[in-house]
Design a protein around this motif. Structure first.
Motif, PDB file in Angstrom:
ATOM      1  N   GLU A  85      24.219 -68.836-113.835  1.00 16.52           N
ATOM      2  CA  GLU A  85      23.177 -69.401-112.971  1.00 16.52           C
ATOM      3  C   GLU A  85      23.618 -69.288-111.508  1.00 16.52           C
ATOM      4  OE1 GLU A  85      20.333 -73.376-112.533  1.00 16.52           O
ATOM      5  OE2 GLU A  85      21.944 -73.312-114.016  1.00 16.52           O
ATOM      6  N   PRO A  86      23.695 -68.074-110.986  1.00 17.83           N
ATOM      7  CA  PRO A  86      24.206 -67.869-109.633  1.00 17.83           C
ATOM      8  C   PRO A  86      23.126 -68.027-108.579  1.00 17.83           C
ATOM      9  CG  PRO A  86      23.677 -65.767-110.600  1.00 17.83           C
ATOM     10  CD  PRO A  86      23.383 -66.807-111.662  1.00 17.83           C
ATOM     11  N   PHE A  87      23.551 -68.051-107.326  1.00 18.81           N
ATOM     12  CA  PHE A  87      22.646 -67.764-106.235  1.00 18.81           C
ATOM     13  C   PHE A  87      22.340 -66.258-106.293  1.00 18.81           C
ATOM     14  CE2 PHE A  87      25.262 -71.297-104.409  1.00 18.81           C
ATOM     15  CZ  PHE A  87      24.263 -72.243-104.355  1.00 18.81           C
ATOM     16  N   VAL A  88      21.181 -65.861-105.787  1.00 18.92           N
ATOM     17  CA  VAL A  88      20.802 -64.447-105.821  1.00 18.92           C
ATOM     18  C   VAL A  88      20.195 -64.063-104.480  1.00 18.92           C
ATOM     19  CG1 VAL A  88      19.432 -62.661-106.986  1.00 18.92           C
ATOM     20  CG2 VAL A  88      20.381 -64.563-108.310  1.00 18.92           C
ATOM     21  N   PHE A  89      20.526 -62.854-104.018  1.00 24.48           N
ATOM     22  CA  PHE A  89      19.904 -62.278-102.828  1.00 24.48           C
ATOM     23  C   PHE A  89      19.418 -60.873-103.169  1.00 24.48           C
ATOM     24  CE2 PHE A  89      20.019 -59.432 -99.203  1.00 24.48           C
ATOM     25  CZ  PHE A  89      19.243 -60.118 -98.279  1.00 24.48           C
ATOM     26  N   GLY A  90      18.154 -60.578-102.828  1.00 26.49           N
ATOM     27  CA  GLY A  90      17.607 -59.241-103.052  1.00 26.49           C
ATOM     28  C   GLY A  90      16.921 -58.733-101.801  1.00 26.49           C
ATOM     29  N   ALA A 101      12.607 -61.019-112.168  1.00 24.70           N
ATOM     30  CA  ALA A 101      13.529 -61.795-113.009  1.00 24.70           C
ATOM     31  C   ALA A 101      13.195 -63.285-112.944  1.00 24.70           C
ATOM     32  CB  ALA A 101      14.968 -61.548-112.571  1.00 24.70           C
ATOM     33  N   ALA A 102      12.916 -63.789-111.739  1.00 26.27           N
ATOM     34  CA  ALA A 102      12.578 -65.203-111.592  1.00 26.27           C
ATOM     35  C   ALA A 102      11.282 -65.538-112.325  1.00 26.27           C
ATOM     36  CB  ALA A 102      12.454 -65.557-110.113  1.00 26.27           C
ATOM     37  N   MET A 103      10.326 -64.602-112.310  1.00 22.86           N
ATOM     38  CA  MET A 103       9.028 -64.877-112.938  1.00 22.86           C
ATOM     39  C   MET A 103       9.104 -64.890-114.456  1.00 22.86           C
ATOM     40  SD  MET A 103       6.151 -63.076-110.434  1.00 22.86           S
ATOM     41  CE  MET A 103       6.975 -61.512-110.164  1.00 22.86           C
ATOM     42  N   VAL A 104      10.176 -64.307-115.028  1.00 27.09           N
ATOM     43  CA  VAL A 104      10.347 -64.393-116.485  1.00 27.09           C
ATOM     44  C   VAL A 104      11.391 -65.447-116.852  1.00 27.09           C
ATOM     45  CG1 VAL A 104       9.579 -62.038-116.897  1.00 27.09           C
ATOM     46  CG2 VAL A 104      12.017 -62.475-116.552  1.00 27.09           C
ATOM     47  N   GLY A 105      11.768 -66.265-115.862  1.00 23.34           N
ATOM     48  CA  GLY A 105      12.597 -67.426-116.157  1.00 23.34           C
ATOM     49  C   GLY A 105      14.091 -67.232-116.083  1.00 23.34           C
ATOM     50  N   ALA A 106      14.571 -66.141-115.453  1.00 25.39           N
ATOM     51  CA  ALA A 106      16.015 -65.969-115.311  1.00 25.39           C
ATOM     52  C   ALA A 106      16.593 -67.131-114.513  1.00 25.39           C
ATOM     53  CB  ALA A 106      16.322 -64.645-114.612  1.00 25.39           C
ATOM     54  N   PRO A 107      17.677 -67.749-114.985  1.00 27.66           N
ATOM     55  CA  PRO A 107      18.208 -68.936-114.320  1.00 27.66           C
ATOM     56  C   PRO A 107      18.935 -68.598-113.021  1.00 27.66           C
ATOM     57  CG  PRO A 107      19.603 -68.341-116.180  1.00 27.66           C
ATOM     58  CD  PRO A 107      18.427 -67.406-116.215  1.00 27.66           C
ATOM     59  N   MET A 108      18.435 -69.104-111.908  1.00 30.00           N
ATOM     60  CA  MET A 108      19.035 -68.905-110.590  1.00 30.00           C
ATOM     61  C   MET A 108      19.127 -70.254-109.897  1.00 30.00           C
ATOM     62  SD  MET A 108      16.665 -65.713-109.296  1.00 30.00           S
ATOM     63  CE  MET A 108      16.305 -64.311-110.389  1.00 30.00           C
ATOM     64  N   ARG A 109      20.208 -70.466-109.164  1.00 29.26           N
ATOM     65  CA  ARG A 109      20.311 -71.717-108.403  1.00 29.26           C
ATOM     66  C   ARG A 109      19.320 -71.715-107.248  1.00 29.26           C
ATOM     67  NH1 ARG A 109      26.695 -73.401-107.690  1.00 29.26           N
ATOM     68  NH2 ARG A 109      27.485 -72.245-109.494  1.00 29.26           N
ATOM     69  N   VAL A 203      11.943 -71.598-108.799  1.00 30.40           N
ATOM     70  CA  VAL A 203      13.236 -71.506-108.137  1.00 30.40           C
ATOM     71  C   VAL A 203      13.024 -71.609-106.633  1.00 30.40           C
ATOM     72  CG1 VAL A 203      13.163 -68.970-108.106  1.00 30.40           C
ATOM     73  CG2 VAL A 203      15.355 -70.140-107.872  1.00 30.40           C
ATOM     74  N   GLU A 204      13.851 -72.385-105.957  1.00 36.44           N
ATOM     75  CA  GLU A 204      13.735 -72.525-104.511  1.00 36.44           C
ATOM     76  C   GLU A 204      14.057 -71.191-103.850  1.00 36.44           C
ATOM     77  OE1 GLU A 204      15.462 -75.315-100.860  1.00 36.44           O
ATOM     78  OE2 GLU A 204      16.055 -75.712-102.947  1.00 36.44           O
ATOM     79  N   THR A 205      13.157 -70.715-102.988  1.00 32.64           N
ATOM     80  CA  THR A 205      13.249 -69.351-102.476  1.00 32.64           C
ATOM     81  C   THR A 205      13.048 -69.305-100.968  1.00 32.64           C
ATOM     82  OG1 THR A 205      12.341 -68.507-104.564  1.00 32.64           O
ATOM     83  CG2 THR A 205      12.362 -66.995-102.688  1.00 32.64           C
ATOM     84  N   LEU A 206      13.935 -68.577-100.295  1.00 28.46           N
ATOM     85  CA  LEU A 206      13.827 -68.303 -98.868  1.00 28.46           C
ATOM     86  C   LEU A 206      13.456 -66.835 -98.688  1.00 28.46           C
ATOM     87  CD1 LEU A 206      14.339 -69.281 -95.904  1.00 28.46           C
ATOM     88  CD2 LEU A 206      16.651 -68.336 -96.163  1.00 28.46           C
ATOM     89  N   VAL A 207      12.362 -66.568 -97.975  1.00 33.38           N
ATOM     90  CA  VAL A 207      11.913 -65.208 -97.719  1.00 33.38           C
ATOM     91  C   VAL A 207      12.132 -64.909 -96.238  1.00 33.38           C
ATOM     92  CG1 VAL A 207      10.065 -63.526 -97.958  1.00 33.38           C
ATOM     93  CG2 VAL A 207      10.165 -65.497 -99.509  1.00 33.38           C
ATOM     94  N   VAL A 208      13.009 -63.949 -95.961  1.00 28.93           N
ATOM     95  CA  VAL A 208      13.400 -63.630 -94.590  1.00 28.93           C
ATOM     96  C   VAL A 208      12.712 -62.349 -94.146  1.00 28.93           C
ATOM     97  CG1 VAL A 208      15.333 -63.047 -93.070  1.00 28.93           C
ATOM     98  CG2 VAL A 208      15.646 -64.738 -94.895  1.00 28.93           C
TER      99      VAL A 208
END
Length: 258
Positions: A85-90, A101-109, A203-208
């Motif tokens: 359950e890591p942080f993720v940056f894409g 991945a988030a939309m199919v429920g992959a666990p991300m912090r 999942v809490e998401t920041l869009v830059v």
């Protein structure tokens, strides 16, 4: 580099650096894990980073047939190697993969994205027949022409911008991974923002986005953040489709550790 085996048996290579909670990094078109070298330098004091080569690039393997679902599985495999359950940056098309991945429920912090290239607010996607023409150029071994067409017709470069890229040291590397451009084309799809699916993503998401990016990329970032269940948008000083590490990384550290 270390390797993890994805669900279809493809070996995915990743580089682990730093200390702290796990952070998985994945990039967009034309790039392998080295796109994150300077970012990792800024982040490794705070996180254990896992920067990986998407399939078909660098030291990662590939499969005879491509599907976006396989790349989502690749990300899931690296996330599992990072602790589950890591942080993720894409970034760019990598941002779209992390959202899939988030939309199919992959666990991300938490999830941070740099300019996911959806097409919104009247901005058009690739012309009809784009994918077929791209495949044809690659089958003919015309990798440079394929890269040029991708930049002009999908990314929205002007001819002058393409010429600048072609005259830069990075062009040889672009041609070397041009065989993966159909993968990014598939990831981008028709470009439409999946509003209903994004709204269900918690999942809490920041869009830059960058202050000097293209209008369509800024609009895409804003609308993606708006559509997400727990999304927010942040504009940072930068250039086209890029925010420099010394500006981006403090914002990421603040977001992930808040």
């Amino acid at each position: 580099m270390e390797h993890v085996v994805s669900a279809d048996g493809t070996a995915i290579a990743y580089e682990r650096k730093g200390e702290g909670p796990p952070l998985v990094l994945l990039g967009g078109g034309f790039r392998d894990h080295h796109i994150f070298d300077s970012i990792v330098t800024e982040l490794e004091a705070n996180f254990t980073t896992f920067a990986y080569d998407r399939r078909g690039r660098g030291e990662s393997g590939d499969a005879e047939k491509y599907a976006v679902e396989r790349e989502v599985e690749d990300l899931a495999a690296v996330m599992e190697a990072a602790g589950g359950e890591p942080f993720v940056f894409g970034g760019s098309s990598g941002a779209l993969l992390t959202l899939e991945a988030a939309m199919v429920g992959a666990p991300m912090r938490k999830l941070a994205l740099l300019e996911p290239p959806y097409r919104v607010a009247g901005h058009v996607g690739p012309p009809p027949g784009f994918a077929e023409r791209l495949d044809s150029l690659l089958e003919q071994g015309r990798h440079g022409d394929a890269a040029e067409m991708f930049l002009l017709e999908l990314v929205g470069f002007t001819p002058e911008m393409v010429e600048e890229w072609k005259n830069s040291p990075m062009w040889a590397a672009n041609e070397a991974v041009a065989h993966t451009l159909p993968y990014d084309t598939a990831v981008c799809g028709d470009g439409r923002l999946p509003v209903e699916r994004l709204a269900r993503t918690q999942v809490e998401t920041l869009v830059v986005s960058s202050t000097q990016t293209g209008d369509w990329l800024r609009a895409a970032s804003q609308e993606t953040a708006k559509a997400l269940g727990r999304g927010r948008h942040l504009e940072l000083p930068g250039v086209w489709h890029r925010v420099p590490p010394e500006v981006l990384c403090p914002a990421l550290i603040e977001f992930y550790t808040d």
